[in-house]
Design an enzyme around this catalytic site. Structure first.
Site, PDB file in Angstrom:
ATOM      1  N   LYS A   9       5.159  -8.086  12.290  1.00 49.81           N
ATOM      2  CA  LYS A   9       6.164  -7.142  11.463  1.00 49.81           C
ATOM      3  C   LYS A   9       7.306  -7.075  12.347  1.00 49.81           C
ATOM      4  O   LYS A   9       7.491  -7.198  13.096  1.00 49.81           O
ATOM      5  CB  LYS A   9       6.183  -6.489   9.878  1.00 49.81           C
ATOM      6  CG  LYS A   9       5.082  -7.226   8.981  1.00 49.81           C
ATOM      7  CD  LYS A   9       6.105  -6.240   7.802  1.00 49.81           C
ATOM      8  CE  LYS A   9       5.290  -7.038   6.282  1.00 49.81           C
ATOM      9  NZ  LYS A   9       5.495  -6.315   5.137  1.00 49.81           N
ATOM     10  N   TYR A  49       7.602 -13.844  -0.292  1.00 48.36           N
ATOM     11  CA  TYR A  49       8.216 -12.225  -0.966  1.00 48.36           C
ATOM     12  C   TYR A  49       8.650 -12.916  -2.516  1.00 48.36           C
ATOM     13  O   TYR A  49       9.565 -11.816  -3.394  1.00 48.36           O
ATOM     14  CB  TYR A  49       8.535 -11.407  -0.196  1.00 48.36           C
ATOM     15  CG  TYR A  49       8.616 -10.764   0.598  1.00 48.36           C
ATOM     16  CD1 TYR A  49       6.904 -10.492   0.789  1.00 48.36           C
ATOM     17  CD2 TYR A  49       9.005 -10.322   2.408  1.00 48.36           C
ATOM     18  CE1 TYR A  49       6.229  -9.693   1.817  1.00 48.36           C
ATOM     19  CE2 TYR A  49       8.002  -9.811   2.880  1.00 48.36           C
ATOM     20  CZ  TYR A  49       6.997  -9.687   3.110  1.00 48.36           C
ATOM     21  OH  TYR A  49       5.984  -9.056   3.796  1.00 48.36           O
ATOM     22  N   ASN A 112       6.096  -1.751   8.087  1.00 51.96           N
ATOM     23  CA  ASN A 112       4.648  -1.485   7.672  1.00 51.96           C
ATOM     24  C   ASN A 112       3.450  -1.730   8.791  1.00 51.96           C
ATOM     25  O   ASN A 112       2.580  -2.197   8.327  1.00 51.96           O
ATOM     26  CB  ASN A 112       4.849  -0.444   6.044  1.00 51.96           C
ATOM     27  CG  ASN A 112       4.380  -2.558   5.802  1.00 51.96           C
ATOM     28  OD1 ASN A 112       4.687  -3.271   5.484  1.00 51.96           O
ATOM     29  ND2 ASN A 112       4.234  -2.193   4.030  1.00 51.96           N
ATOM     30  N   HIS A 115       1.938  -7.930   7.618  1.00 48.49           N
ATOM     31  CA  HIS A 115       1.647  -8.470   6.326  1.00 48.49           C
ATOM     32  C   HIS A 115       0.065  -8.926   6.374  1.00 48.49           C
ATOM     33  O   HIS A 115      -0.389  -9.274   7.684  1.00 48.49           O
ATOM     34  CB  HIS A 115       2.751  -9.577   6.183  1.00 48.49           C
ATOM     35  CG  HIS A 115       2.474 -10.881   5.004  1.00 48.49           C
ATOM     36  ND1 HIS A 115       2.138 -10.330   3.803  1.00 48.49           N
ATOM     37  CD2 HIS A 115       1.348 -11.792   4.956  1.00 48.49           C
ATOM     38  CE1 HIS A 115       1.704 -11.061   2.654  1.00 48.49           C
ATOM     39  NE2 HIS A 115       1.330 -11.551   3.815  1.00 48.49           N
ATOM     40  N   GLU A 126      -0.621 -19.021   1.709  1.00 43.82           N
ATOM     41  CA  GLU A 126       0.341 -18.103   3.544  1.00 43.82           C
ATOM     42  C   GLU A 126      -0.106 -19.586   4.509  1.00 43.82           C
ATOM     43  O   GLU A 126       1.031 -19.087   4.951  1.00 43.82           O
ATOM     44  CB  GLU A 126       0.553 -17.214   2.929  1.00 43.82           C
ATOM     45  CG  GLU A 126       0.496 -16.525   1.865  1.00 43.82           C
ATOM     46  CD  GLU A 126       0.123 -15.050   2.121  1.00 43.82           C
ATOM     47  OE1 GLU A 126       1.309 -14.436   1.323  1.00 43.82           O
ATOM     48  OE2 GLU A 126      -0.587 -14.862   2.606  1.00 43.82           O
TER      49      GLU A 126
HETATM   50  P1  IDP Z   1       1.285  -5.349   0.558  1.00 39.98           P
HETATM   51  O1  IDP Z   1       2.719  -6.045   1.788  1.00 39.98           O
HETATM   52  O2  IDP Z   1       1.356  -4.091   0.567  1.00 39.98           O
HETATM   53  O3  IDP Z   1       0.690  -6.782  -0.117  1.00 39.98           O
HETATM   54  P2  IDP Z   1       3.638  -5.631  -1.399  1.00 39.98           P
HETATM   55  O4  IDP Z   1       3.510  -5.263  -2.739  1.00 39.98           O
HETATM   56  O5  IDP Z   1       3.299  -7.499  -1.577  1.00 39.98           O
HETATM   57  O6  IDP Z   1       2.818  -5.213  -0.184  1.00 39.98           O
HETATM   58  O7  IDP Z   1       5.414  -5.711  -1.129  1.00 39.98           O
HETATM   59  C1  IDP Z   1       5.525  -6.589   0.483  1.00 39.98           C
HETATM   60  C2  IDP Z   1       6.477  -5.849   1.633  1.00 39.98           C
HETATM   61  O8  IDP Z   1       7.625  -5.294   0.514  1.00 39.98           O
HETATM   62  C3  IDP Z   1       5.332  -4.881   2.119  1.00 39.98           C
HETATM   63  O9  IDP Z   1       4.523  -4.752   2.921  1.00 39.98           O
HETATM   64  C4  IDP Z   1       6.749  -4.208   2.470  1.00 39.98           C
HETATM   65  O10 IDP Z   1       7.393  -4.189   3.650  1.00 39.98           O
HETATM   66  C5  IDP Z   1       7.680  -4.514   1.130  1.00 39.98           C
HETATM   67  N1  IDP Z   1       8.041  -3.524   0.193  1.00 39.98           N
HETATM   68  C6  IDP Z   1       7.039  -3.121  -1.444  1.00 39.98           C
HETATM   69  N2  IDP Z   1       7.598  -2.501  -1.547  1.00 39.98           N
HETATM   70  C7  IDP Z   1       9.246  -1.888  -1.606  1.00 39.98           C
HETATM   71  C8  IDP Z   1      10.166  -0.757  -1.373  1.00 39.98           C
HETATM   72  O11 IDP Z   1       9.733  -0.314  -2.816  1.00 39.98           O
HETATM   73  N3  IDP Z   1      11.100  -0.624  -0.726  1.00 39.98           N
HETATM   74  C9  IDP Z   1      10.921  -1.701   0.356  1.00 39.98           C
HETATM   75  N4  IDP Z   1      10.359  -2.236   0.616  1.00 39.98           N
HETATM   76  C10 IDP Z   1       9.163  -2.839  -0.273  1.00 39.98           C
HETATM   77 MG    MG Z   2       1.871  -8.035  -0.734  1.00 42.16          MG
END
Ligand code: IDP
Ligand code: MG
Length: 139
Positions: A9, A49, A112, A115, A126
């Protein structure tokens, strides 16, 4: 053998840790079948997303994901989906243990670093979303 889709990312790009993250993945025996840099747009974020469209943080997430190019990869290995999810760590970098990619390099729940597909089925979708067939190599 299994394939998974990984995206480094914008925070990984900004922090100049692309190489370090790829090394961690390669060191676990995962093979790079495809790799490219690309820039997301809002449409791609809405697809990728889809499960977050409409949530209060979605606008910020789109801005973040489009802020720099990202690095997309297809990785292959035994249990690749699970192996990469474990290496990545939990979504919230602040809660991710040290030793995980997010725990060591991530900032918060949004920024973070990485992905990684959450299932083999998602991986297939994907991979098709981000790569043409002739960009993914068998070797
Ligand atoms: P993952 O990346 O661990 O699979 P997901 O729930 O699929 O987690 O969420 C996708 C991405 O959306 C996360 O990696 C993060 O970058 C973003 N995201 C998820 N939850 C939040 C939030 O509460 N605030 C801001 N960004 C979020
Ligand atoms: Mg995810």
């Amino acid at each position: 053998m299994e394939r998974t889709f990984v995206m480094l990312k914008p925070d990984a790009v900004e922090k100049h840790i692309i190489g370090e993250v790829i090394s961690r993945l390669e060191d676990k025996g995962l093979r790079v079948d495809a790799i490219k840099m690309t820039r997301l747009d809002e449409k791609m974020c809405r697809e990728h997303y889809a499960h977050h469209v409409g949530k209060p943080f979605f606008g910020g997430l789109v801005r973040f994901m489009c802020s720099t190019p990202v690095v997309c990869m297809v990785l292959e290995g035994q249990n690749a989906v699970e192996v990469v999810r474990k290496l990545a760590g939990p979504t919230d970098s602040k809660k991710a243990p040290k030793g995980t990619i997010r725990g060591d390099f991530g900032t918060d729940v949004q920024a973070n670093v990485i992905h990684a597909s959450d299932s083999a089925e998602t991986a297939e979708i994907e991979i098709k979303r981000f790569f043409k067939q002739n960009e993914v190599f068998n070797y």
